[in-house]
Design a protein around this motif. Sequence first.
Motif, PDB file in Angstrom:
ATOM      1  N   ALA A 279       0.830  -1.212   0.000  1.00  0.00           N
ATOM      2  CA  ALA A 279       0.000   0.000   0.000  1.00  0.00           C
ATOM      3  C   ALA A 279       0.862   1.259   0.000  1.00  0.00           C
ATOM      4  CB  ALA A 279      -0.920  -0.011   1.210  1.00  0.00           C
ATOM      5  N   GLU A 280       1.931   1.251   0.802  1.00  0.00           N
ATOM      6  CA  GLU A 280       2.851   2.395   0.809  1.00  0.00           C
ATOM      7  C   GLU A 280       3.414   2.645  -0.589  1.00  0.00           C
ATOM      8  OE1 GLU A 280       5.204   3.245   4.816  1.00  0.00           O
ATOM      9  OE2 GLU A 280       5.630   1.253   4.013  1.00  0.00           O
ATOM     10  N   ALA A 281       3.827   1.569  -1.255  1.00  0.00           N
ATOM     11  CA  ALA A 281       4.378   1.713  -2.600  1.00  0.00           C
ATOM     12  C   ALA A 281       3.331   2.278  -3.553  1.00  0.00           C
ATOM     13  CB  ALA A 281       4.875   0.351  -3.100  1.00  0.00           C
ATOM     14  N   GLU A 285       3.114   6.021  -5.768  1.00  0.00           N
ATOM     15  CA  GLU A 285       2.976   6.033  -7.226  1.00  0.00           C
ATOM     16  C   GLU A 285       1.760   6.809  -7.699  1.00  0.00           C
ATOM     17  OE1 GLU A 285       2.868   1.920  -8.248  1.00  0.00           O
ATOM     18  OE2 GLU A 285       4.976   1.552  -7.725  1.00  0.00           O
ATOM     19  N   LEU A 286       1.112   7.543  -6.813  1.00  0.00           N
ATOM     20  CA  LEU A 286      -0.110   8.244  -7.178  1.00  0.00           C
ATOM     21  C   LEU A 286       0.137   9.577  -7.865  1.00  0.00           C
ATOM     22  CD1 LEU A 286      -2.402   7.607  -4.062  1.00  0.00           C
ATOM     23  CD2 LEU A 286      -2.379   6.409  -6.254  1.00  0.00           C
ATOM     24  N   VAL A 374      -1.872   8.853   5.724  1.00  0.00           N
ATOM     25  CA  VAL A 374      -2.239   7.489   5.336  1.00  0.00           C
ATOM     26  C   VAL A 374      -1.672   6.515   6.358  1.00  0.00           C
ATOM     27  CG1 VAL A 374      -2.213   5.758   3.499  1.00  0.00           C
ATOM     28  CG2 VAL A 374      -2.097   8.198   2.918  1.00  0.00           C
ATOM     29  N   LEU A 375      -2.553   5.692   6.940  1.00  0.00           N
ATOM     30  CA  LEU A 375      -2.163   4.651   7.881  1.00  0.00           C
ATOM     31  C   LEU A 375      -2.921   3.376   7.563  1.00  0.00           C
ATOM     32  CD1 LEU A 375      -2.296   6.574  11.315  1.00  0.00           C
ATOM     33  CD2 LEU A 375      -0.233   5.867  10.074  1.00  0.00           C
ATOM     34  N   PRO A 376      -2.435   2.225   8.012  1.00  0.00           N
ATOM     35  CA  PRO A 376      -3.279   1.031   7.917  1.00  0.00           C
ATOM     36  C   PRO A 376      -4.516   1.233   8.779  1.00  0.00           C
ATOM     37  CG  PRO A 376      -1.157   0.520   8.968  1.00  0.00           C
ATOM     38  CD  PRO A 376      -1.176   1.983   8.721  1.00  0.00           C
ATOM     39  N   GLY A 451      -6.703   1.016  -9.300  1.00  0.00           N
ATOM     40  CA  GLY A 451      -6.933  -0.423  -9.352  1.00  0.00           C
ATOM     41  C   GLY A 451      -6.874  -1.127  -8.032  1.00  0.00           C
ATOM     42  N   HIS A 452      -6.906  -0.391  -6.904  1.00  0.00           N
ATOM     43  CA  HIS A 452      -6.796  -1.030  -5.589  1.00  0.00           C
ATOM     44  C   HIS A 452      -8.149  -1.396  -5.011  1.00  0.00           C
ATOM     45  CE1 HIS A 452      -2.595  -0.007  -5.747  1.00  0.00           C
ATOM     46  NE2 HIS A 452      -2.924   1.231  -6.040  1.00  0.00           N
ATOM     47  N   SER A 453      -9.231  -1.001  -5.698  1.00  0.00           N
ATOM     48  CA  SER A 453     -10.563  -1.340  -5.204  1.00  0.00           C
ATOM     49  C   SER A 453     -10.976  -2.715  -5.686  1.00  0.00           C
ATOM     50  CB  SER A 453     -11.587  -0.309  -5.699  1.00  0.00           C
ATOM     51  OG  SER A 453     -12.899  -0.777  -5.502  1.00  0.00           O
ATOM     52  N   PRO A 454     -11.538  -3.567  -4.816  1.00  0.00           N
ATOM     53  CA  PRO A 454     -12.043  -4.855  -5.255  1.00  0.00           C
ATOM     54  C   PRO A 454     -13.095  -4.711  -6.343  1.00  0.00           C
ATOM     55  CG  PRO A 454     -11.961  -4.774  -2.857  1.00  0.00           C
ATOM     56  CD  PRO A 454     -11.675  -3.398  -3.364  1.00  0.00           C
TER      57      PRO A 454
END
Length: 626
Positions: A279-281, A285-286, A374-376, A451-454
């Motif tokens: 997720a950090e990576a 890249e955003l 941004v955090l988990p 593309g990170h959304s299911p």
Amino acid sequence: MTAITEWPAKLTAGWLRGQYLSGLLDPEAVIREIIRRAVRDKDMNIWIEPPAEAQITPFLAALKELNPQEHPLWGIPFAVKDNIDVKGLPTTAACPEFAYQPEADAAVVERLVAAGAIPVGKSNLDQFATGLVGVRSPYGETHNALRPEYISGGSSAGSAVAVARGQAVFSLGTDTAGSGRVPAALNGLVGYKPSLGAWPVRGVVPACASLDCVTVFAHNLEDALTVDRVARGFDEADPWSRCVKREAAALPGKLLLPQAPLDFYGLHADEYRRAWERAEAAVQELGLPVERVDCTLFSEAAAILYEGPWVAERWADLAGFVETHREAVLPVTESILSSGAAERHTASSLFQAMHRRQRYKREAELLLRDAVLVLPTCGGTWTREQVAANPVGANSDMGRYTNHCNLLDLSAVAIPAGEAAEGLPFGITLFALADSEHLLAGAGERFLAEGHSPERKDGGGAIGDGDAGGGGVGVAGGGSTAGASGGAVGVGAAAELSVSGMVTLAVCGLHMRGFPLEKQMLEHGARFWQEARTAPCYELVKLPTVPAKPGLLRQAAGGNAVELELWQMPVESLGAFASLIPAPLGLGRVALADGREVTGFICEGYAAAGAENVTAYGGWRYLPAD
């Protein structure tokens, strides 16, 4: 009406509105399917008051008096956490002896119903909203939607699982320390937590009244923001309410990531660590500036929530009931609530904690100015069996990255970010200042568009799963014919710039969600993508047509920003759609606030002479009703 032969597992507002407005489905059929699913999942302990035809019928009848094109949530079913009042259903807060019959809907429920939404039942929760695990209920432990041996997350357990299992399009939760975000992460959902006071809490059983807020779970960010638009607003009868306007989505000046390595826990700690690294990576890249920051202030703020005197606020509201009904309260819940009566919680300790919090709030204000942290959402998870063996410790771990939020008066959105392990979703949370929720929307949309959304992976029909298409074309305005004057561009040019067969259309009037011509968008295969704004060089006028239409005019000097909606439409539908749009509007170049210049509807100058200038309202949606 064509019968649905195969229902999607996940119900979204975009899919349902398309079915309704095209005449392929009616709300009665949707409710029958929801009741069937609730019966199917009965052993998952999702509901306290499950969906039932008798209690839902009055809401279905009321829909016949509402125009679906004028009510953005018409026929959209939702679940309500059972510490939020729904008239006609008991409110239990997961304690049968506490139950009462409310005389009115909670303020937020009232607003949603007025917009056409259908409350289908009352969902299970950690008793008195005390817990982040979803297993503290006399109505049974709510199972995880994907792997039932794992916790669902609390306290809004049933609300999240109802959505994840397709028994509601969205659901209401509450959030004091993370209850509107942890269940989202553990069940693969979006969990939106507005700023404190932005949604009224009148009609909600308090946990910590000064920190409580109502939240929403949904399959995609757009559904959550649609609910937010309806629920948001000042309520003079609610002493905690305040006016917090959410502006159109915008990108933050920078994204903040923690400087020091984070702690992970539970059986899948290593998998969660690797998921966070991915997720950090992805965040890096955003295309936005990223800064590493010291997050100590957030962990220190989190510590004072349950270690400090705020636990006494819970006791202040519930002491009278607990002291006379101890046998009715679960032992772990009673222990937590009763700790609020400890002698260490003095007036002096309260003020000391309040002063510490104020220092932390100021530090957060400086750190998060034009930024998103941004955090988990969670650093791990537990099986229900593991939580039974360690109920307090496991629960404490689940709040490690959530507890600070309301204490610091932050807004937040939890969004999916892949999987930690098979069937175990991983999620991140974006945090912003109370007056910067629009940055959450912008950053969240950017992350999910990558593309990170299911929803983007399984084709579940979610609103907003079109490609981000940074240089995409757009159609702005209430409508026009192609080829009008003023730098016009043809449909062919739009098609050349389309992404994956879709073209981005930006609309600012009657084609927006909830307006009469939304139906044309859906009939042409369009799906909402995101909110946007023009550059601050436009005027918006109200043309004297029936119905009135907006005209967007670019100014050589001055002007303002105007809110738009960006939709994705199949390229092959664009020509037919454009042919429906009357003059004096035409396609031209429209500059957006984020620096893009897209194709959009402009208004010929002569038409402005007899039109009302409505630029000051900021967008067509905010004009007063005629």
